[in-house]
Scaffold this motif. Structure first.
Motif, mmCIF file in Angstrom:
data_model
loop_
_atom_site.group_PDB
_atom_site.id
_atom_site.type_symbol
_atom_site.label_atom_id
_atom_site.label_comp_id
_atom_site.label_asym_id
_atom_site.label_seq_id
_atom_site.Cartn_x
_atom_site.Cartn_y
_atom_site.Cartn_z
ATOM 1 N N VAL A 4 37.667 39.167 38.121
ATOM 2 C CA VAL A 4 38.437 38.000 38.574
ATOM 3 C C VAL A 4 37.534 36.768 38.471
ATOM 4 O O VAL A 4 36.462 36.723 39.084
ATOM 5 C CB VAL A 4 38.932 38.175 40.017
ATOM 6 C CG1 VAL A 4 39.754 36.964 40.445
ATOM 7 C CG2 VAL A 4 39.754 39.452 40.141
ATOM 8 N N MET A 5 37.973 35.796 37.688
ATOM 9 C CA MET A 5 37.200 34.564 37.527
ATOM 10 C C MET A 5 37.465 33.611 38.689
ATOM 11 O O MET A 5 38.520 33.662 39.335
ATOM 12 C CB MET A 5 37.563 33.888 36.200
ATOM 13 C CG MET A 5 37.391 34.776 34.966
ATOM 14 S SD MET A 5 35.699 35.366 34.730
ATOM 15 C CE MET A 5 34.838 33.810 34.370
ATOM 16 N N LYS A 6 36.516 32.757 38.951
ATOM 17 C CA LYS A 6 36.662 31.771 40.020
ATOM 18 C C LYS A 6 37.701 30.705 39.634
ATOM 19 O O LYS A 6 37.970 30.484 38.444
ATOM 20 C CB LYS A 6 35.324 31.078 40.280
ATOM 21 C CG LYS A 6 34.264 31.985 40.893
ATOM 22 C CD LYS A 6 32.959 31.224 41.089
ATOM 23 C CE LYS A 6 31.900 32.117 41.709
ATOM 24 N NZ LYS A 6 30.593 31.415 41.839
ATOM 25 N N TYR A 7 38.262 30.073 40.648
ATOM 26 C CA TYR A 7 39.187 28.963 40.400
ATOM 27 C C TYR A 7 38.441 27.870 39.629
ATOM 28 O O TYR A 7 37.343 27.452 40.011
ATOM 29 C CB TYR A 7 39.698 28.400 41.728
ATOM 30 C CG TYR A 7 40.557 27.174 41.579
ATOM 31 C CD1 TYR A 7 41.867 27.276 41.127
ATOM 32 C CD2 TYR A 7 40.051 25.910 41.877
ATOM 33 C CE1 TYR A 7 42.662 26.152 40.979
ATOM 34 C CE2 TYR A 7 40.831 24.770 41.736
ATOM 35 C CZ TYR A 7 42.140 24.905 41.289
ATOM 36 O OH TYR A 7 42.924 23.790 41.136
ATOM 37 N N ALA A 9 37.236 28.189 36.535
ATOM 38 C CA ALA A 9 36.300 28.706 35.529
ATOM 39 C C ALA A 9 36.701 28.176 34.145
ATOM 40 O O ALA A 9 37.884 28.179 33.784
ATOM 41 C CB ALA A 9 36.299 30.217 35.535
ATOM 42 N N GLN A 13 32.747 30.091 30.170
ATOM 43 C CA GLN A 13 32.426 31.167 31.108
ATOM 44 C C GLN A 13 33.285 32.400 30.837
ATOM 45 O O GLN A 13 32.797 33.541 30.900
ATOM 46 C CB GLN A 13 32.623 30.662 32.546
ATOM 47 C CG GLN A 13 31.617 29.599 32.944
ATOM 48 C CD GLN A 13 31.938 28.926 34.259
ATOM 49 O OE1 GLN A 13 33.114 28.874 34.673
ATOM 50 N NE2 GLN A 13 30.925 28.389 34.920
ATOM 51 N N GLU A 35 46.241 29.379 38.371
ATOM 52 C CA GLU A 35 44.979 29.026 39.010
ATOM 53 C C GLU A 35 43.831 29.955 38.629
ATOM 54 O O GLU A 35 42.679 29.526 38.558
ATOM 55 C CB GLU A 35 45.139 29.039 40.539
ATOM 56 C CG GLU A 35 46.140 28.009 41.055
ATOM 57 C CD GLU A 35 46.221 28.012 42.572
ATOM 58 O OE1 GLU A 35 45.659 28.944 43.185
ATOM 59 O OE2 GLU A 35 46.847 27.103 43.129
ATOM 60 N N LEU A 36 44.142 31.234 38.387
ATOM 61 C CA LEU A 36 43.081 32.209 38.151
ATOM 62 C C LEU A 36 43.240 32.894 36.800
ATOM 63 O O LEU A 36 44.358 33.047 36.293
ATOM 64 C CB LEU A 36 43.080 33.286 39.245
ATOM 65 C CG LEU A 36 42.742 32.861 40.673
ATOM 66 C CD1 LEU A 36 42.823 34.060 41.605
ATOM 67 C CD2 LEU A 36 41.353 32.243 40.740
ATOM 68 N N GLY A 58 30.883 31.715 36.845
ATOM 69 C CA GLY A 58 32.344 31.658 36.842
ATOM 70 C C GLY A 58 33.030 32.920 37.319
ATOM 71 O O GLY A 58 34.258 32.928 37.502
ATOM 72 N N VAL A 59 32.265 34.004 37.572
ATOM 73 C CA VAL A 59 32.875 35.256 38.035
ATOM 74 C C VAL A 59 32.959 35.247 39.563
ATOM 75 O O VAL A 59 31.960 34.997 40.251
ATOM 76 C CB VAL A 59 32.066 36.477 37.555
ATOM 77 C CG1 VAL A 59 32.612 37.756 38.194
ATOM 78 C CG2 VAL A 59 32.118 36.569 36.042
ATOM 79 N N ASP A 60 34.149 35.532 40.075
ATOM 80 C CA ASP A 60 34.348 35.575 41.528
ATOM 81 C C ASP A 60 34.051 36.965 42.084
ATOM 82 O O ASP A 60 33.304 37.120 43.035
ATOM 83 C CB ASP A 60 35.781 35.161 41.863
ATOM 84 C CG ASP A 60 36.038 35.141 43.370
ATOM 85 O OD1 ASP A 60 35.142 34.703 44.114
ATOM 86 O OD2 ASP A 60 37.124 35.582 43.799
ATOM 87 N N ARG A 61 34.650 38.000 41.476
ATOM 88 C CA ARG A 61 34.427 39.370 41.951
ATOM 89 C C ARG A 61 34.760 40.361 40.841
ATOM 90 O O ARG A 61 35.485 40.035 39.896
ATOM 91 C CB ARG A 61 35.249 39.677 43.196
ATOM 92 C CG ARG A 61 36.748 39.584 43.006
ATOM 93 C CD ARG A 61 37.497 39.765 44.332
ATOM 94 N NE ARG A 61 38.939 39.731 44.168
ATOM 95 C CZ ARG A 61 39.660 38.615 44.144
ATOM 96 N NH1 ARG A 61 39.068 37.429 44.264
ATOM 97 N NH2 ARG A 61 40.971 38.677 44.003
#
Length: 336
Positions: A4-7, A9, A13, A35-36, A58-61
């Motif tokens: 899951v990429m960050k908002y 990104a 990235q 958004e994601l 840029g990676v959220d999780r």
């Protein structure tokens, strides 16, 4: 695996993540929302280390989709497994009651216990502890194994004993202990788990008091990876803020395990609650939830038990409990 990429990104990235996926020989599936952006990894995700992606800009999780436990998973073995101990099935239609003293105290105690269990028609005998608590009078573990085996042999009862030290495994093999119990304190003792994974004997794996179900399943996978797939889970209770009893018996875990694994599930209500008066109610709850067997502490005279007297049933208590369980088992289409 899902990344899951960050908002916010940016494309660079996202492309960096995709490039690293391609370097691993796998493919990606991009899902772009308002958004994601979510990137799904297609292929054998075991070839990927999630931590290598989690640190990318840029990676959220990063979340795994495939389960890390393969051998014990029901997804790889849809039908339930039954494990046999000298012809006695665990995991089948019959619910097994495995009873005996919490600890070996003397040859006479073990003989009286075996006599009582045979009279009640118990089919397996257990002895929980072959190690001495701090400051207690040390017991001779090899001698205690001989007491257990000799007493049970007089009534042709297979035995269960707890292995707490890998150095005692040879003694367990010499005495032909039919089932080996790994206690809650050793659930994540990898050296011990690997060793019992190399032998061909059923293993009862108790849940650690602070262990999650996934950690418990992974402990079983450590045994199975060595080649021994004869594993039985035993819910022992988990530690919470409550102090009215020792541990909270997690009845929900039985249902979860029945969905997650094809292996049998047992429950130890004696050790979970630490109160003998609670044992009948917890035993009924466990059986109603689908348990394949019950471990119970039984002593010829609980008032004289040197260890765990508060949680121990008498032979009469056990006989009355089994009689009370018969209608419940029948209602579930099972027997005792």
């Amino acid at each position: 695996m899902i990344i899951v990429m960050k908002y916010g990104a940016d494309e660079a990235q996202i492309e960096a993540v995709v490039h690293k996926i391609h370097q691993s020989g796998l493919k990606e599936h991009l899902s772009r929302g308002a958004e994601l952006t979510i990137i799904g990894v297609i292929g054998d995700e075991e070839r990927l280390d999630p931590s290598r992606f989690a640190i990318l800009p840029g990676v959220d999780r990063v979340n795994r989709v495939a389960k890390q436990y393969k051998i014990v998973s029901r997804s790889t073995h849809p039908h339930g497994t039954t494990i046999k101990v000298r012809g006695i099935e665990i995991g089948g239609a019959q619910i097994q009651i495995i009873a005996g003293p919490y600890a070996a105290e003397s040859a006479q105690q073990m003989d009286l216990s075996a006599d009582a269990l045979a009279l009640i028609s118990c089919r397996l005998m257990r002895c929980g502890a072959f190690h001495s608590p701090p400051y207690a009078v040390p017991r001779k573990e090899r001698e205690a194994l001989a007491w257990l085996k000799h007493a049970a042999a007089r009534h042709q009862l297979p035995v269960v004993a707890e292995l707490s030290d890998v150095r005692m495994l040879d003694a367990f093999m010499e005495h032909d202990i039919e089932m080996i119990q790994i206690g809650e304190r050793n659930m994540q003792n990898l050296d011990l788990l690997r060793e019992v994974g190399r032998i061909n004997k059923p293993i009862i794996l108790k849940r650690g008091v602070s262990a999650t179900i996934v950690e418990w399943l992974m402990a079983a996978e450590s045994i199975a990876a060595g080649g021994n797939h004869n594993i039985i889970f035993c819910e022992h209770g988990i530690r919470t803020f409550e102090n009215a009893y020792r541990n909270v018996l997690d009845v929900s875990a039985i249902a979860v395990l029945k969905q997650e694994t094809h292996l049998p599930v047992m429950v130890d209500p004696s050790d979970a609650c630490g109160k003998s008066w609670m044992v009948p109610a917890l035993t009924k709850a466990a059986i109603a939830a689908g348990a394949d067997g019950i471990l119970l502490d039984v002593h010829p005279n609980p008032a004289e038990a040197l260890y765990a007297a508060d949680q121990t049933l008498s032979p009469l208590d056990l006989a009355q409990l089994i009689a009370g369980l018969q209608p419940l088992a029948a209602a579930l289409g099972r027997s005792l």
